[in-house]
Design an enzyme around this catalytic site. Structure first.
Site, short mmCIF file in Angstrom:
data_model
loop_
_atom_site.label_atom_id
_atom_site.label_comp_id
_atom_site.label_asym_id
_atom_site.label_seq_id
_atom_site.Cartn_x
_atom_site.Cartn_y
_atom_site.Cartn_z
N CYS A 79 0.74 -1.23 0.02
CA CYS A 79 0.00 0.06 -0.13
C CYS A 79 0.68 1.17 0.08
CB CYS A 79 -1.14 -0.06 1.24
SG CYS A 79 -0.30 -0.04 2.71
N HIS A 215 -0.39 9.70 -13.27
CA HIS A 215 -1.10 9.93 -11.83
C HIS A 215 -1.91 11.23 -11.89
CE1 HIS A 215 -2.26 11.00 -7.87
NE2 HIS A 215 -1.23 11.95 -7.79
N ASN A 245 -8.30 13.37 -7.43
CA ASN A 245 -6.95 12.79 -7.17
C ASN A 245 -7.18 11.64 -6.27
OD1 ASN A 245 -4.25 12.23 -6.49
ND2 ASN A 245 -3.61 14.28 -6.01
N1 ACO Z 1 -12.15 27.71 -4.88
C1 ACO Z 1 -11.94 28.96 -5.04
N2 ACO Z 1 -10.96 29.52 -4.99
C2 ACO Z 1 -9.60 29.08 -4.40
C3 ACO Z 1 -9.75 27.64 -4.26
C4 ACO Z 1 -11.00 27.02 -4.36
N3 ACO Z 1 -10.97 25.70 -4.17
N4 ACO Z 1 -8.55 27.36 -3.64
C5 ACO Z 1 -7.68 28.37 -3.72
N5 ACO Z 1 -8.55 29.50 -4.25
C6 ACO Z 1 -8.19 30.85 -4.45
C7 ACO Z 1 -6.95 31.07 -3.58
O1 ACO Z 1 -7.27 31.55 -2.40
C8 ACO Z 1 -6.20 32.22 -4.55
O2 ACO Z 1 -7.02 33.31 -4.25
P1 ACO Z 1 -6.27 34.89 -4.22
O3 ACO Z 1 -5.87 34.95 -5.72
O4 ACO Z 1 -7.34 35.83 -3.76
O5 ACO Z 1 -5.22 34.86 -3.10
C9 ACO Z 1 -6.64 31.77 -5.88
O6 ACO Z 1 -7.81 30.81 -5.95
C10 ACO Z 1 -5.49 31.24 -6.62
O7 ACO Z 1 -4.94 30.19 -5.74
P2 ACO Z 1 -3.40 29.36 -6.06
O8 ACO Z 1 -3.38 28.40 -5.09
O9 ACO Z 1 -2.57 30.30 -6.53
O10 ACO Z 1 -4.18 28.75 -7.57
P3 ACO Z 1 -3.53 27.88 -8.62
O11 ACO Z 1 -3.51 28.26 -10.03
O12 ACO Z 1 -1.93 27.54 -8.00
O13 ACO Z 1 -4.14 26.32 -8.25
C11 ACO Z 1 -4.06 24.26 -7.35
C12 ACO Z 1 -3.99 25.59 -7.04
C13 ACO Z 1 -5.23 23.75 -8.07
C14 ACO Z 1 -4.10 23.46 -5.88
C15 ACO Z 1 -2.78 23.81 -7.96
O14 ACO Z 1 -1.76 24.81 -7.56
C16 ACO Z 1 -2.18 22.56 -8.08
O15 ACO Z 1 -2.93 21.65 -8.48
N6 ACO Z 1 -1.06 22.09 -7.50
C17 ACO Z 1 -0.57 20.88 -7.71
C18 ACO Z 1 -1.10 20.11 -6.57
C19 ACO Z 1 -0.83 18.60 -6.69
O16 ACO Z 1 -0.62 18.02 -7.81
N7 ACO Z 1 -0.96 17.96 -5.53
C20 ACO Z 1 -0.89 16.66 -5.44
C21 ACO Z 1 0.25 15.78 -5.81
S1 ACO Z 1 0.92 14.73 -4.69
C22 ACO Z 1 -0.50 13.44 -4.50
O17 ACO Z 1 -1.31 13.42 -5.53
C23 ACO Z 1 -0.56 12.66 -3.30
#
Ligand code: ACO
Length: 288
Positions: A79, A215, A245
């Protein structure tokens, strides 16, 4: 005698409860449009009360074994991250330590999410997927087996994606914490590198790939990998819209979807890649 690992079966399981983006928007300051645009996610599954990660794993494993025409008398569940688990199983088969292996990716991230944090809770879902591997001896070079696995980790990046809490802190179980932008940046860089590494190691080019099964973390990361490989969207298996995810379960869930609907066929060259907490990342190339 040369031994190689062949995929003998593939199965998956998703819990019944669906949480749509609109349902989340009813209780958080978010919207269906924001989530779809930034991530490609439309809905996610969440395990029922009392439904354990091991229950998801068990159902996915049962289906994988049924598709391999085997029973579970000699199975060993794993796992960790799916690519890492696949690599461990492949090594055991190549060394003759085992004849068959069951590799399971199963997650209930819904239990480690802070459901008030819109930056993380919209991204994840629960599910499980499994592959059955069997060893094949003296296969031809173009035979159906795992060609190679490529694993990497960098502990210096541990704090951009982790779960806080734990037995040595005040809370027994914590919440997932993530610096989304930095994870995104690292994912695009490391996944590009490890894809190159996997292709070079096998003297292949992107044109040889039949299917990219990535992934399912974010559709924009997946699109970036597709562009890098010059693969059209219809060569990339995407389940993120329906599953969100599901961490270690996302690759076997996507494999099962594409095998089940007839896209992935015996003999196809399938490239898988993933990045997760640690940081850890890797790729596997399989002739299906
Ligand atoms: N709904 C609406 N607005 C939101 C949300 C939401 N759910 N979440 C954040 N925001 C807002 C933020 O507060 C920010 O507002 P501001 O501009 O007023 O400050 C704005 O949206 C932009 O936020 P960012 O975090 O800069 O947005 P970004 O374009 O980076 O997208 C995301 C965020 C989707 C999390 C992106 O960074 C991402 O996907 N990163 C990779 C994450 C990943 O792959 N993780 C898993 C890998 S590991 C695993 O799978 C175990």
């Amino acid at each position: 005698m040369i031994l190689r690992s062949q995929v003998a079966g593939c199965g998956a399981y998703l819990p019944e409860r669906i949480i749509t983006n609109c349902e989340l928007a009813g209780r958080l300051d978010t919207s269906d449009e924001w989530i779809r645009q930034r991530t490609g996610i439309g809905e996610r599954r969440v395990a029922a009360a009392g439904e354990l990660t091991s229950d998801l794993a068990f159902r996915a494993a049962q289906r994988a074994l049924a598709s391999a025409g085997m029973n579970g008398n000699d199975l060993q569940a794993v796992c960790a991250g799916f690519i890492f688990a696949l690599s461990v199983a492949d090594n055991a088969l190549r060394l003759g330590q085992a004849r068959t292996a069951l590799v399971i990716g199963a997650e209930t991230f819904s239990r480690i999410l802070d459901w008030e944090d819109r930056g993380t809770c919209v991204l994840f879902g629960d599910g499980a997927g499994a592959l059955v591997l069997r060893s094949v001896s003296d296969p031809s070079p173009s035979g159906r087996f795992i060609l190679s696995n490529h694993l990497h980790s960098d502990g210096r990046q541990y704090d951009i994606l982790y779960v806080d809490g734990g037995p040595s802190s005040t809370r027994a179980s914590g919440f997932l914490r993530m610096q989304g932008r930095e994870v995104f940046r690292q994912a695009v860089q490391h996944l590009s590198e490890v894809i190159d590494e996997a292709l070079r190691a096998n003297d292949l080019t992107a044109a040889d790939i039949d299917w990219l099964v990535p992934h399912q973390a974010n559709s924009r990361i997946i699109d970036a990998m597709g562009r890098k490989l010059g693969l059209s969207a219809d060569k990339i298996v995407m389940t993120i819209e329906e599953h969100a995810n599901t961490s270690a379960a996302s690759i076997p869930l996507a494999l099962e979807a594409a095998v089940d609907d007839g896209r992935i066929k015996p003999g196809h060259l399938v490239l898988m890649e993933a990045l997760g907490g640690g940081l850890s990342w890797g790729a596997s190339l399989v002739r299906w």
